[in-house]
Enzyme design. Structure first.
Site, PDB file in Angstrom:
ATOM      1  N   GLU A   1      -1.319   1.445  20.930  1.00 61.16           N
ATOM      2  CA  GLU A   1      -2.528   0.751  21.177  1.00 61.16           C
ATOM      3  C   GLU A   1      -3.024   0.715  22.700  1.00 61.16           C
ATOM      4  OE1 GLU A   1      -0.825  -3.154  19.786  1.00 61.16           O
ATOM      5  OE2 GLU A   1      -0.970  -2.360  17.466  1.00 61.16           O
TER       6      GLU A   1
ATOM      7  N   ASN B   1       7.840  -6.922  19.642  1.00 60.01           N
ATOM      8  CA  ASN B   1       6.558  -6.896  20.699  1.00 60.01           C
ATOM      9  C   ASN B   1       5.429  -7.589  20.333  1.00 60.01           C
ATOM     10  OD1 ASN B   1       4.041  -5.818  21.850  1.00 60.01           O
ATOM     11  ND2 ASN B   1       3.972  -3.909  20.540  1.00 60.01           N
TER      12      ASN B   1
ATOM     13  N   SER C   1       4.783  -2.292  10.476  1.00 62.69           N
ATOM     14  CA  SER C   1       5.251  -2.994   9.574  1.00 62.69           C
ATOM     15  C   SER C   1       6.616  -3.190   8.939  1.00 62.69           C
ATOM     16  CB  SER C   1       4.475  -2.309   8.457  1.00 62.69           C
ATOM     17  OG  SER C   1       2.872  -2.409   8.441  1.00 62.69           O
TER      18      SER C   1
ATOM     19  N   HIS D   1       2.755   2.728  24.198  1.00 56.75           N
ATOM     20  CA  HIS D   1       2.504   2.273  22.865  1.00 56.75           C
ATOM     21  C   HIS D   1       1.037   2.584  22.437  1.00 56.75           C
ATOM     22  CE1 HIS D   1       1.617  -0.886  19.593  1.00 56.75           C
ATOM     23  NE2 HIS D   1       2.699  -0.841  19.378  1.00 56.75           N
TER      24      HIS D   1
ATOM     25  N   GLY E   1       0.618  -2.479  11.753  1.00 57.32           N
ATOM     26  CA  GLY E   1      -0.322  -3.623  11.236  1.00 57.32           C
ATOM     27  C   GLY E   1      -0.744  -3.342  10.165  1.00 57.32           C
TER      28      GLY E   1
ATOM     29  N   LYS F   1       2.671  -8.603  21.611  1.00 58.93           N
ATOM     30  CA  LYS F   1       1.135  -8.038  21.879  1.00 58.93           C
ATOM     31  C   LYS F   1       0.426  -9.036  22.285  1.00 58.93           C
ATOM     32  CE  LYS F   1       1.838  -4.813  17.886  1.00 58.93           C
ATOM     33  NZ  LYS F   1       1.227  -3.843  17.037  1.00 58.93           N
TER      34      LYS F   1
ATOM     35  N   GLU G   1       6.660   5.260  16.121  1.00 62.25           N
ATOM     36  CA  GLU G   1       5.665   4.337  15.660  1.00 62.25           C
ATOM     37  C   GLU G   1       4.478   4.917  14.965  1.00 62.25           C
ATOM     38  OE1 GLU G   1       6.119  -0.040  17.203  1.00 62.25           O
ATOM     39  OE2 GLU G   1       4.938   0.888  18.331  1.00 62.25           O
TER      40      GLU G   1
END
Ligand code: 13P
Length: 249
Positions: A97, A9, A213, A95, A173, A11, A167
């Site tokens: 985010e 991904n 990660s 996702h 991250g 992003k 996730e």
């Protein structure tokens, strides 16, 4: 069970030239890869160039999000059929985010995954708890609610065609990867919930990816877990060297 899926991904990263360079390096670095299926999810503006650069290769292309309507007055949105037209086979949906910064809800995730399937795309549906939810001991409740909210009412056939991604938000991250045991525990829970929705046989077929990660050093421990069927990789998918190592773990 289908082959494990390792997905990158990207992003909000990479212009077309950098994207094309990256997939050229992935094509050569992953030549002959048979064990894992590989997917890259570039930003919308690079989809066409990436799909073109990957013509004739086995690396699949996916969008990072889509809208649920096929056309109309929805400024700024992208329809599933547009992604398919740009060369996508997959699309990420839900996702964290999108949930955190753009108001994505379980209901909108449900609408998007249905629209994606209708357009012939394979949705990768993302779920995961926030740190505060893990600390309060409501990880399973949170993930269960996300699954029921998005997948409730889907036919067995449609559940069978899904890919799930777990996730944990606290691992994205941050460099704080879930331990293999933490990942396995939630993956097993997700599979049990899928079995409730669509039966044991369907639940056994659905791939559940881990994301957060992931790097070349920790991938193997995660993939060794019974219910981990692949990975959704952020930062480490932006460099060919690390992504190739993850695929070839
Ligand atoms: P990182 O691998 O950078 O933690 O990102 C994970 C992720 O969000 C993939 O979708």
């Amino acid at each position: 069970m289908r082959r494990p899926l390792i997905a990158g991904n990207w992003k909000l990263n990479l212009l077309r030239a950098g994207a094309v360079d990256l997939v050229a390096a992935l094509r050569s670095g992953l030549a002959g890869e048979k064990r894992c299926e590989v997917l890259v999810c570039p930003p919308f503006t690079a989809l066409g160039a990436v799909a073109e650069a990957l013509k004739g290769s086995e690396i699949a292309v996916g969008g990072q999000d889509c809208y649920w309507a096929e056309s109309g007055a929805f400024t700024g949105e992208v329809a599933p059929s547009m992604l398919a037209d740009a060369g996508c086979r997959y699309v990420l949906v839900g996702h964290s985010e999108r949930r955190q910064f753009f108001g994505e809800t379980d209901e909108s995730v449900g609408k998007k995954l249905r629209a994606a399937q209708k357009a012939g795309l394979e949705p990768v549906v993302c779920v995961g708890e926030r740190l505060e939810e893990r600390e309060r001991g409501v990880t399973q409740e949170t993930v269960g609610r996300q699954l029921d909210g998005a997948l409730g009412g889907l036919s067995k056939e449609d559940v069978l065609k899904l890919t799930l991604a777990y996730e944990p938000v606290w691992a994205i991250g941050t460099g704080k990867v879930a331990t293999p045991a933490q990942a396995q525990e939630v993956h097993a829970f997700i599979r049990a919930r899928l079995a409730k929705l669509a039966g044991d046989a369907a639940a056994r077929e659905v791939r559940i990816l881990y994301g957060g990660s992931v790097n070349p050093e920790n991938i193997r421990g995660l993939m060794d877990q019974a219910d981990v069927n692949g990975a959704l990789v952020g930062g480490a998918s932006l460099k060919a060297e690390s992504f190739v190592k993850i695929v070839r773990h």
